[in-house]
Design a protein around this motif. Sequence first.
Motif, mmCIF file in Angstrom:
data_model
loop_
_atom_site.group_PDB
_atom_site.id
_atom_site.type_symbol
_atom_site.label_atom_id
_atom_site.label_comp_id
_atom_site.label_asym_id
_atom_site.label_seq_id
_atom_site.Cartn_x
_atom_site.Cartn_y
_atom_site.Cartn_z
ATOM 1 N N GLU A 131 0.818 -1.217 0.000
ATOM 2 C CA GLU A 131 0.000 0.000 0.000
ATOM 3 C C GLU A 131 0.860 1.280 0.000
ATOM 4 O OE1 GLU A 131 -3.360 0.006 -0.177
ATOM 5 O OE2 GLU A 131 -3.497 -2.177 -0.101
ATOM 6 N N GLU A 181 -0.491 11.025 2.590
ATOM 7 C CA GLU A 181 -0.712 11.241 4.025
ATOM 8 C C GLU A 181 -1.793 10.315 4.576
ATOM 9 O OE1 GLU A 181 -0.196 12.397 7.853
ATOM 10 O OE2 GLU A 181 1.135 12.720 6.154
ATOM 11 N N HIS A 182 -2.850 10.057 3.811
ATOM 12 C CA HIS A 182 -3.909 9.166 4.295
ATOM 13 C C HIS A 182 -3.349 7.761 4.575
ATOM 14 C CE1 HIS A 182 -3.809 8.380 -0.029
ATOM 15 N NE2 HIS A 182 -4.452 7.251 0.204
ATOM 16 N N LEU A 183 -2.399 7.318 3.774
ATOM 17 C CA LEU A 183 -1.765 6.016 4.004
ATOM 18 C C LEU A 183 -0.801 6.061 5.181
ATOM 19 C CD1 LEU A 183 -1.146 4.998 0.299
ATOM 20 C CD2 LEU A 183 -2.842 4.023 1.873
ATOM 21 N N ARG A 184 -0.143 7.183 5.363
ATOM 22 C CA ARG A 184 0.751 7.343 6.510
ATOM 23 C C ARG A 184 -0.055 7.333 7.812
ATOM 24 N NH1 ARG A 184 4.254 12.381 5.542
ATOM 25 N NH2 ARG A 184 5.626 11.458 7.088
ATOM 26 N N VAL A 185 -1.244 7.931 7.794
ATOM 27 C CA VAL A 185 -2.135 7.902 8.963
ATOM 28 C C VAL A 185 -2.549 6.460 9.248
ATOM 29 C CG1 VAL A 185 -4.443 8.555 9.785
ATOM 30 C CG2 VAL A 185 -2.958 10.271 8.719
ATOM 31 N N GLU A 186 -2.916 5.735 8.194
ATOM 32 C CA GLU A 186 -3.310 4.330 8.350
ATOM 33 C C GLU A 186 -2.145 3.507 8.926
ATOM 34 O OE1 GLU A 186 -5.244 0.779 5.627
ATOM 35 O OE2 GLU A 186 -5.312 2.852 4.899
ATOM 36 N N GLU A 242 -1.786 3.888 12.616
ATOM 37 C CA GLU A 242 -2.799 3.144 13.371
ATOM 38 C C GLU A 242 -2.342 1.708 13.637
ATOM 39 O OE1 GLU A 242 -6.359 3.532 11.054
ATOM 40 O OE2 GLU A 242 -6.559 5.671 11.506
ATOM 41 N N SER A 261 2.253 14.729 1.025
ATOM 42 C CA SER A 261 0.851 15.064 1.294
ATOM 43 C C SER A 261 -0.106 14.157 0.517
ATOM 44 C CB SER A 261 0.570 16.533 0.976
ATOM 45 O OG SER A 261 0.533 16.765 -0.415
ATOM 46 N N HIS A 262 0.315 13.700 -0.662
ATOM 47 C CA HIS A 262 -0.542 12.830 -1.474
ATOM 48 C C HIS A 262 -0.686 11.428 -0.884
ATOM 49 C CE1 HIS A 262 0.205 15.478 -5.250
ATOM 50 N NE2 HIS A 262 -0.735 15.972 -4.463
#
Length: 138
Positions: free
Chosen positions: A54, A115-120, A123, A112-113
């Motif tokens: 991912e 970032e949603h995966l880095r947040v995941e 977790e 930044s593109h």
Amino acid sequence: MKKIVGIAAAFLLFGLFAGAQTIEKGSLISIHTIELTAHQNIPVDRIINFLENELYPAFAKELGCEIKLMKGLNRETENKIGVVYYYSSKQHFNRFWNDNGDPTEEGNKALSHVEHLRVEFRELGESKILAIQDWSVN
């Protein structure tokens, strides 16, 4: 630590040659040694799978480079991974990273593109960079 980086470099070279890829003169290889810590009840293999399937493919697309993940095989490298970034040139690398290792404006945009995966990822667990080595291919 030197032993870990040496082993990572050996696996990198084997992997690149085994895949019939050519390491081009003037390219840049960056090897990161990273320690992973999984959050409670999350297996480290799940984190590695997420990174490999991912986060790193998405990041490689943003950076226009190749990224390969290496998993530690012995007690010294347990819960550690090696990450190999392969850039076509030092100029390509410098588009995204300053000499001090901080991202450039274009590097921040790439980050930044994904970032949603880095947040995941955060977790699932945490990572600590133990070493970064950048190599120019002569």
